[in-house]
Design a protein around this motif. Sequence first.
Motif, PDB file in Angstrom:
ATOM      1  N   LYS A  92       0.871  -1.184   0.000  1.00 33.26           N
ATOM      2  CA  LYS A  92       0.000   0.000   0.000  1.00 33.26           C
ATOM      3  C   LYS A  92       0.897   1.219   0.000  1.00 33.26           C
ATOM      4  O   LYS A  92       1.831   1.297   0.788  1.00 33.26           O
ATOM      5  N   TYR A  93       0.679   2.126  -0.906  1.00 35.51           N
ATOM      6  CA  TYR A  93       1.468   3.354  -0.890  1.00 35.51           C
ATOM      7  C   TYR A  93       0.684   4.501  -1.514  1.00 35.51           C
ATOM      8  O   TYR A  93      -0.333   4.289  -2.169  1.00 35.51           O
ATOM      9  N   ARG A  94       1.191   5.703  -1.239  1.00 34.43           N
ATOM     10  CA  ARG A  94       0.585   6.910  -1.795  1.00 34.43           C
ATOM     11  C   ARG A  94       1.315   7.275  -3.071  1.00 34.43           C
ATOM     12  O   ARG A  94       2.500   7.006  -3.203  1.00 34.43           O
ATOM     13  N   VAL A  95       0.595   7.903  -3.982  1.00 32.28           N
ATOM     14  CA  VAL A  95       1.271   8.363  -5.190  1.00 32.28           C
ATOM     15  C   VAL A  95       2.202   9.518  -4.844  1.00 32.28           C
ATOM     16  O   VAL A  95       1.956  10.280  -3.917  1.00 32.28           O
ATOM     17  N   GLN A  96       3.301   9.618  -5.582  1.00 30.65           N
ATOM     18  CA  GLN A  96       4.256  10.704  -5.411  1.00 30.65           C
ATOM     19  C   GLN A  96       4.509  11.353  -6.758  1.00 30.65           C
ATOM     20  O   GLN A  96       4.587  10.667  -7.775  1.00 30.65           O
ATOM     21  N   ILE A  97       4.660  12.659  -6.713  1.00 33.25           N
ATOM     22  CA  ILE A  97       4.957  13.359  -7.956  1.00 33.25           C
ATOM     23  C   ILE A  97       6.370  12.977  -8.381  1.00 33.25           C
ATOM     24  O   ILE A  97       7.315  13.117  -7.597  1.00 33.25           O
ATOM     25  N   PRO A  98       6.540  12.464  -9.613  1.00 30.63           N
ATOM     26  CA  PRO A  98       7.880  12.057 -10.051  1.00 30.63           C
ATOM     27  C   PRO A  98       8.811  13.272 -10.238  1.00 30.63           C
ATOM     28  O   PRO A  98       8.337  14.404 -10.301  1.00 30.63           O
ATOM     29  N   ASP A  99      10.120  13.034 -10.310  1.00 31.00           N
ATOM     30  CA  ASP A  99      11.087  14.123 -10.512  1.00 31.00           C
ATOM     31  C   ASP A  99      11.017  14.670 -11.933  1.00 31.00           C
ATOM     32  O   ASP A  99      11.236  15.843 -12.171  1.00 31.00           O
ATOM     33  N   VAL A 100      10.752  13.781 -12.861  1.00 30.32           N
ATOM     34  CA  VAL A 100      10.737  14.164 -14.271  1.00 30.32           C
ATOM     35  C   VAL A 100       9.476  13.582 -14.910  1.00 30.32           C
ATOM     36  O   VAL A 100       9.122  12.433 -14.655  1.00 30.32           O
ATOM     37  N   LEU A 101       8.802  14.401 -15.718  1.00 38.92           N
ATOM     38  CA  LEU A 101       7.623  13.938 -16.439  1.00 38.92           C
ATOM     39  C   LEU A 101       8.003  13.779 -17.904  1.00 38.92           C
ATOM     40  O   LEU A 101       8.202  14.758 -18.608  1.00 38.92           O
ATOM     41  N   GLU A 102       8.142  12.534 -18.311  1.00 37.51           N
ATOM     42  CA  GLU A 102       8.549  12.273 -19.691  1.00 37.51           C
ATOM     43  C   GLU A 102       7.377  11.758 -20.486  1.00 37.51           C
ATOM     44  O   GLU A 102       6.851  10.682 -20.199  1.00 37.51           O
ATOM     45  N   GLY A 103       6.969  12.523 -21.476  1.00 35.85           N
ATOM     46  CA  GLY A 103       5.861  12.078 -22.327  1.00 35.85           C
ATOM     47  C   GLY A 103       4.532  12.045 -21.610  1.00 35.85           C
ATOM     48  O   GLY A 103       3.621  11.342 -22.028  1.00 35.85           O
ATOM     49  N   ILE A 104       4.408  12.803 -20.514  1.00 34.32           N
ATOM     50  CA  ILE A 104       3.156  12.802 -19.748  1.00 34.32           C
ATOM     51  C   ILE A 104       2.348  14.060 -20.030  1.00 34.32           C
ATOM     52  O   ILE A 104       1.133  14.014 -20.167  1.00 34.32           O
ATOM     53  N   ALA A 105       3.057  15.191 -20.126  1.00 31.65           N
ATOM     54  CA  ALA A 105       2.376  16.458 -20.393  1.00 31.65           C
ATOM     55  C   ALA A 105       3.164  17.238 -21.432  1.00 31.65           C
ATOM     56  O   ALA A 105       4.388  17.141 -21.494  1.00 31.65           O
ATOM     57  N   LYS A 106       2.430  18.017 -22.211  1.00 35.05           N
ATOM     58  CA  LYS A 106       3.067  18.847 -23.236  1.00 35.05           C
ATOM     59  C   LYS A 106       3.562  20.138 -22.608  1.00 35.05           C
ATOM     60  O   LYS A 106       2.996  20.622 -21.641  1.00 35.05           O
ATOM     61  N   CYS A 107       4.593  20.714 -23.206  1.00 35.97           N
ATOM     62  CA  CYS A 107       5.055  22.041 -22.805  1.00 35.97           C
ATOM     63  C   CYS A 107       4.000  23.051 -23.241  1.00 35.97           C
ATOM     64  O   CYS A 107       3.408  22.922 -24.306  1.00 35.97           O
ATOM     65  N   GLU A 108       3.753  24.054 -22.399  1.00 35.56           N
ATOM     66  CA  GLU A 108       2.697  25.006 -22.744  1.00 35.56           C
ATOM     67  C   GLU A 108       3.170  26.105 -23.702  1.00 35.56           C
ATOM     68  O   GLU A 108       2.372  26.919 -24.142  1.00 35.56           O
ATOM     69  N   ASN A 109       4.453  26.111 -24.003  1.00 36.28           N
ATOM     70  CA  ASN A 109       4.982  27.101 -24.942  1.00 36.28           C
ATOM     71  C   ASN A 109       4.793  26.582 -26.373  1.00 36.28           C
ATOM     72  O   ASN A 109       5.429  25.608 -26.773  1.00 36.28           O
ATOM     73  N   PRO A 110       3.901  27.222 -27.146  1.00 37.00           N
ATOM     74  CA  PRO A 110       3.628  26.703 -28.500  1.00 37.00           C
ATOM     75  C   PRO A 110       4.854  26.722 -29.406  1.00 37.00           C
ATOM     76  O   PRO A 110       4.932  25.961 -30.370  1.00 37.00           O
ATOM     77  N   ASN A 111       5.840  27.580 -29.096  1.00 31.90           N
ATOM     78  CA  ASN A 111       7.045  27.669 -29.925  1.00 31.90           C
ATOM     79  C   ASN A 111       8.143  26.707 -29.484  1.00 31.90           C
ATOM     80  O   ASN A 111       9.214  26.674 -30.080  1.00 31.90           O
TER      81      ASN A 111
END
Length: 151
Positions: A92-111
């Motif tokens: 049993k464990y709690r989720v933890q925010i990872p150190d690096v997000l690879e391929g999980i979210a896009k950069c918000e800078n369109p350029n």
Amino acid sequence: MKELKITPIKDGTVIDHITAGSALKVLRILGITGEEGYTVSVAMNVTSKKESLKDVVKIEGRELKPEEINKISLIAPRATINIIRDYNVVKKYRVQIPDVLEGIAKCENPNCISNQREPIQPVLKVISRNPLRIKCVYCGRVQSQVEKNLI
Ligand SMILES: [Zn+2]
């Protein structure tokens, strides 16, 4: 909704205390579509003792690894993971925010180069957890919104 009985599973993973209404997003982030053949149960907006409402996801026959699950911390920061074997919770464990997000979210800078035609996987570095601050490794943009940029 009145209390919903969540039937136990024999083997697999139970993701509990998901932010109410987010269960489908959690499945999407985990890449679970239903086509994999696993029995997946989703309970949304069920009553909980700790919080007013929560979602619960049960995946039978598959033990998810912490690194697979931790990415859901971005949308379900209080989620707990229960690994079930023979009807018993063995981990049993709690989720933890990872150190690096690879391929999980896009950069918000369109350029940003990661948003151009080149097939570059977005890589965002977590620079602070509370409050959550995430920086793109390519353009250096600090992201103000992560949830809406989830892939
Ligand atoms: Zn960027």
